[in-house]
Design an enzyme around this catalytic site. Structure first.
Site, PDB file in Angstrom:
ATOM      1  N   ARG A  23      -1.404   4.792   1.025  1.00 49.05           N
ATOM      2  CA  ARG A  23      -0.234   5.455  -0.096  1.00 49.05           C
ATOM      3  C   ARG A  23       0.055   4.016  -0.710  1.00 49.05           C
ATOM      4  O   ARG A  23      -0.010   2.963  -0.645  1.00 49.05           O
ATOM      5  CB  ARG A  23       1.077   5.432   1.116  1.00 49.05           C
ATOM      6  CG  ARG A  23       1.042   6.983   1.666  1.00 49.05           C
ATOM      7  CD  ARG A  23       0.913   8.265   0.911  1.00 49.05           C
ATOM      8  NE  ARG A  23       0.888   9.563   1.460  1.00 49.05           N
ATOM      9  CZ  ARG A  23      -0.268  10.089   1.743  1.00 49.05           C
ATOM     10  NH1 ARG A  23      -1.402   9.690   1.432  1.00 49.05           N
ATOM     11  NH2 ARG A  23      -0.489  11.141   2.532  1.00 49.05           N
ATOM     12  N   ASP A  35      -6.540   4.579  -5.013  1.00 54.14           N
ATOM     13  CA  ASP A  35      -6.541   5.913  -5.197  1.00 54.14           C
ATOM     14  C   ASP A  35      -5.184   6.503  -5.299  1.00 54.14           C
ATOM     15  O   ASP A  35      -4.970   7.626  -5.191  1.00 54.14           O
ATOM     16  CB  ASP A  35      -7.533   6.547  -3.991  1.00 54.14           C
ATOM     17  CG  ASP A  35      -7.690   8.101  -4.050  1.00 54.14           C
ATOM     18  OD1 ASP A  35      -7.814   8.507  -5.090  1.00 54.14           O
ATOM     19  OD2 ASP A  35      -7.226   8.795  -3.145  1.00 54.14           O
ATOM     20  N   GLU A  43       3.173   7.407  -8.369  1.00 55.41           N
ATOM     21  CA  GLU A  43       1.991   8.397  -8.834  1.00 55.41           C
ATOM     22  C   GLU A  43       2.819   9.779  -8.938  1.00 55.41           C
ATOM     23  O   GLU A  43       2.462  10.552  -9.472  1.00 55.41           O
ATOM     24  CB  GLU A  43       0.948   8.545  -7.839  1.00 55.41           C
ATOM     25  CG  GLU A  43       1.439   9.149  -6.503  1.00 55.41           C
ATOM     26  CD  GLU A  43       0.142   8.959  -5.326  1.00 55.41           C
ATOM     27  OE1 GLU A  43      -0.337   7.954  -5.203  1.00 55.41           O
ATOM     28  OE2 GLU A  43      -0.206  10.180  -4.789  1.00 55.41           O
ATOM     29  N   HIS A 101      -5.280  10.069  -6.382  1.00 57.74           N
ATOM     30  CA  HIS A 101      -5.216  10.466  -5.064  1.00 57.74           C
ATOM     31  C   HIS A 101      -6.428  11.421  -4.741  1.00 57.74           C
ATOM     32  O   HIS A 101      -5.903  12.768  -4.290  1.00 57.74           O
ATOM     33  CB  HIS A 101      -3.980  11.144  -4.871  1.00 57.74           C
ATOM     34  CG  HIS A 101      -3.466  10.969  -3.670  1.00 57.74           C
ATOM     35  ND1 HIS A 101      -1.976  10.574  -3.248  1.00 57.74           N
ATOM     36  CD2 HIS A 101      -4.036  11.140  -2.557  1.00 57.74           C
ATOM     37  CE1 HIS A 101      -2.175  10.738  -1.771  1.00 57.74           C
ATOM     38  NE2 HIS A 101      -3.160  10.761  -1.407  1.00 57.74           N
TER      39      HIS A 101
HETATM   40  P1  NAD Z   1      -3.752   7.570  11.652  1.00 60.65           P
HETATM   41  O1  NAD Z   1      -2.315   7.950  12.237  1.00 60.65           O
HETATM   42  O2  NAD Z   1      -5.033   8.076  12.469  1.00 60.65           O
HETATM   43  O3  NAD Z   1      -3.787   5.848  11.803  1.00 60.65           O
HETATM   44  C1  NAD Z   1      -2.935   5.264  11.094  1.00 60.65           C
HETATM   45  C2  NAD Z   1      -2.918   3.966  11.703  1.00 60.65           C
HETATM   46  O4  NAD Z   1      -2.223   2.872  11.142  1.00 60.65           O
HETATM   47  C3  NAD Z   1      -2.460   3.939  13.329  1.00 60.65           C
HETATM   48  O5  NAD Z   1      -3.468   3.276  14.048  1.00 60.65           O
HETATM   49  C4  NAD Z   1      -1.205   3.083  13.272  1.00 60.65           C
HETATM   50  O6  NAD Z   1      -0.982   2.160  14.535  1.00 60.65           O
HETATM   51  C5  NAD Z   1      -1.550   2.064  12.122  1.00 60.65           C
HETATM   52  N1  NAD Z   1      -0.386   1.475  11.344  1.00 60.65           N
HETATM   53  C6  NAD Z   1       1.046   2.024  11.690  1.00 60.65           C
HETATM   54  N2  NAD Z   1       1.596   1.093  10.946  1.00 60.65           N
HETATM   55  C7  NAD Z   1       1.093  -0.125  10.605  1.00 60.65           C
HETATM   56  C8  NAD Z   1       1.238  -1.217   9.831  1.00 60.65           C
HETATM   57  N3  NAD Z   1       2.334  -1.594   9.298  1.00 60.65           N
HETATM   58  N4  NAD Z   1       0.251  -2.010   9.620  1.00 60.65           N
HETATM   59  C9  NAD Z   1      -0.999  -1.756  10.031  1.00 60.65           C
HETATM   60  N5  NAD Z   1      -1.272  -0.574  10.715  1.00 60.65           N
HETATM   61  C10 NAD Z   1      -0.264   0.267  10.885  1.00 60.65           C
HETATM   62  O7  NAD Z   1      -3.863   8.077   9.984  1.00 60.65           O
HETATM   63  P2  NAD Z   1      -5.282   8.253   9.282  1.00 60.65           P
HETATM   64  O8  NAD Z   1      -5.700   9.579   9.560  1.00 60.65           O
HETATM   65  O9  NAD Z   1      -6.149   7.311   9.783  1.00 60.65           O
HETATM   66  O10 NAD Z   1      -4.695   8.225   8.120  1.00 60.65           O
HETATM   67  C11 NAD Z   1      -4.302   6.884   7.275  1.00 60.65           C
HETATM   68  C12 NAD Z   1      -3.366   6.929   6.097  1.00 60.65           C
HETATM   69  O11 NAD Z   1      -4.370   7.325   5.124  1.00 60.65           O
HETATM   70  C13 NAD Z   1      -2.521   7.878   6.030  1.00 60.65           C
HETATM   71  O12 NAD Z   1      -1.246   7.532   6.585  1.00 60.65           O
HETATM   72  C14 NAD Z   1      -2.384   8.353   4.731  1.00 60.65           C
HETATM   73  O13 NAD Z   1      -1.215   7.778   4.071  1.00 60.65           O
HETATM   74  C15 NAD Z   1      -3.723   8.056   4.145  1.00 60.65           C
HETATM   75  N6  NAD Z   1      -4.575   9.211   3.510  1.00 60.65           N
HETATM   76  C16 NAD Z   1      -5.001   9.092   2.163  1.00 60.65           C
HETATM   77  C17 NAD Z   1      -5.669  10.023   1.912  1.00 60.65           C
HETATM   78  C18 NAD Z   1      -6.124  10.256   0.435  1.00 60.65           C
HETATM   79  O14 NAD Z   1      -6.471  11.225  -0.010  1.00 60.65           O
HETATM   80  N7  NAD Z   1      -5.884   9.236  -0.140  1.00 60.65           N
HETATM   81  C19 NAD Z   1      -5.952  11.125   2.597  1.00 60.65           C
HETATM   82  C20 NAD Z   1      -5.796  11.254   3.863  1.00 60.65           C
HETATM   83  C21 NAD Z   1      -4.922  10.324   4.499  1.00 60.65           C
END
Ligand code: NAD
Length: 344
Positions: free
Chosen positions: A231, A255, A260, A292
Site C-alpha cells: 500500500r 506498484d 493513488e 496497482h
Molecule cells: P497477510 O495478512 O497474509 O500478511 C501480512 C503480514 O504482515 C502478516 O504476517 C502481519 O503479521 C504482517 N504485519 C502486520 N503489520 C506489520 C508491520 N507493521 N510490519 C511488518 N509486518 C507487519 O497479507 P498478504 O495477503 O500477504 O498481503 C500483504 C499486503 O499486500 C496486503 O495488506 C495488501 O496491502 C497488499 N496487496 C497488494 C496487492 C497489489 O495488487 N499490489 C494485491 C494484494 C495484496
C-alpha cells in the site's frame, strides 16, 4: 434476484464476475465510478455493494448506504485500509477476499526487482530507437545478496520462496514471525541496515503508516533497491523522493502510491499531472511505477470473483461470514464472531 452495485468496474472484471453472477442468480450493475460520497447514490435500489482498493468506504458513504437499506459491502480485495470500520460496525457488514493468489503479487514483485536491476524498461525503449548501447544498463547478481522482507504473511512467504530460489539471503521483519529455514527475523531497523534490497508485504495500518520515512531511509544501505507492492502510504513519498535524489535509494519499484486514489486505473495521458510528487517520481530513470496491477492475473481474477460472490451468497442466506472483518478483527483479532459467526 439480488442486485449488486459494482464500483470502479473495468472490462476484465465483467469477464470474470458475469459467469459466477449467473450461477449465484445475482444481477450486477457495473459502475465505472469509484465509490465515494457523490457516487454512492448509484447504489440506490441495490441490495449490496462491491468495492475495490481505491473506493472510499468512509463514514459518509457508509451512512448513505445504511439509509438506502444496504447493509453489506463486499471488498473484492484483501487490503481494507480504505474502510472506516468503527463507523461500519453494527450497520454495514464488511467482507473481503483474504487470499486470491499470493503468487500473482509475489511474482510481480520479483519481476519489478529484476527489471529495475537489469534496467529492462530502459533497454526496451532504447532498442525501439535502434540504440544498441549498453551504457547505463549495468546490474548486479541477485545470488548471494540480501533481501529484506517486511511482512511475512501469505504474499511475503511466497516471495521468500522465490528469493531463496535465487540463492539470496533473507532477512525478515514481522510482529508475528513464522520461523523457517533460510530466513532470519530481525528488527525493522536491522533489516534496513543490512539489506541490499527491501520488499514491503505488510498491510497499511496506523502502526505501519510511513514505515519507510526519512529516518528508515537514512539507515538503509547506500544504493538500496526498494519495492512496494503493498500500500502506498507505507512509504513517505517526500522522503522517498529525497532518498532517490541523493542516490541513497538506488532504485524504486512502486506498484502503489500514497495518493493513488485519484489517478490509478484512469487515463490521464492528455492532462497535465496535478500531483507534483507523482510527476517527480515518474520522471526518475531508476523508478518503475505501475498502476496497482500486481494482483492482475487470470487466476487471481477468477478467485476474486468467486469468493466475492460467495461472500454475498452467505450473507443473503443468513450463514456464517468467515471472510467478514470488523475493527476488532483488524486491530488485534479480539473479535470472536459470536453473533451467529458474524462480527455483529
Ligand atoms: P497477510 O495478512 O497474509 O500478511 C501480512 C503480514 O504482515 C502478516 O504476517 C502481519 O503479521 C504482517 N504485519 C502486520 N503489520 C506489520 C508491520 N507493521 N510490519 C511488518 N509486518 C507487519 O497479507 P498478504 O495477503 O500477504 O498481503 C500483504 C499486503 O499486500 C496486503 O495488506 C495488501 O496491502 C497488499 N496487496 C497488494 C496487492 C497489489 O495488487 N499490489 C494485491 C494484494 C495484496
Amino acid at each position: 434476484m439480488k442486485k449488486i452495485c459494482f464500483f470502479d468496474a473495468k472490462p476484465y472484471d465483467k469477464i470474470y464476475f458475469d459467469p459466477f453472477a449467473k450461477e449465484y442468480n445475482f444481477e450486477i450493475l457495473y459502475c465505472d465510478s469509484k465509490l465515494n460520497e457523490r457516487s454512492v447514490v448509484f447504489a440506490q435500489g441495490c441490495d449490496a455493494v462491491v468495492a475495490f482498493v481505491n473506493d472510499r468506504v468512509n463514514a459518509e458513504v457508509l451512512n448513505a448506504l445504511s439509509e438506502m437499506g444496504i447493509s453489506i459491502v463486499a471488498l473484492r480485495c484483501a487490503g481494507y485500509n480504505n474502510v472506516d470500520f468503527k463507523e461500519a460496525y453494527g450497520k454495514v457488514h464488511i467482507v473481503r477476499v483474504p487470499a486470491y493468489s499470493p503468487y500473482a503479487v509475489a511474482e510481480f514483485t520479483m519481476g519489478m526487482f529484476l527489471s529495475l536491476n537489469r534496467k529492462l524498461y530502459r533497454a526496451y525503449n532504447r532498442i525501439r530507437e535502434y540504440n544498441f548501447s549498453l551504457i547505463g544498463l549495468l546490474g548486479t547478481d541477485f545470488h548471494g545478496k540480501t533481501m529484506g522482507v517486511v511482512g511475512t504473511g501469505k504474499i511475503g512467504q511466497v516471495f521468500i520462496d522465490i528469493c531463496l530460489g535465487f540463492g539470496m539471503k533473507v532477512l525478515a521483519y514481522d510482529p508475528y514471525p513464522r520461523e523457517r529455514e533460510g530466513v532470519r527475523y530481525v528488527s525493522f531497523e536491522e533489516l534496513c541496515r543490512h539489506s541490499d534490497m527491501i520488499s514491503l508485504h505488510c498491510p497499511l495500518t496506523k502502526e505501519s503508516y510511513h514505515l519507510v520515512d526519512e529516518k528508515a531511509i537514512e539507515t538503509m544501505k547506500d544504493g538500496v533497491m526498494l519495492v512496494n507492492t503493498s500500500r502506498g502510504a507505507l512509504i513517505d513519498s517526500t522522503a522517498l523522493i529525497e532518498g532517490l535524489k541523493e542516490g541513497k535509494i538506488g532504485a524504486a519499484g512502486l506498484d502503489v502510491y500514497e495518493e493513488e486514489g485519484d489517478y490509478f486505473y484512469e487515463d490521464y495521458s492528455g492532462a497535465v499531472m496535478p500531483d507534483d510528487e507523482l510527476a517527480r517520481i515518474i520522471s526518475m530513470p531508476n523508478v518503475l511505477l505501475t498502476s496497482h496491477q500486481a494482483f492482475l492475473t487470470r487466476e487471481a481474477l477468477k478467485n476474486i470473483a468467486e469468493t466475492t460472490l460467495e461472500n454475498l451468497r452467505q450473507y443473503f442466506a443468513g450463514e456464517a461470514l468467515p471472510n467478514e472483518i470488523c475493527y476488532r478483527c483488524a486491530k488485534n483479532g479480539s473479535c470472536k464472531k459470536e453473533h451467529k459467526e458474524r462480527c455483529f
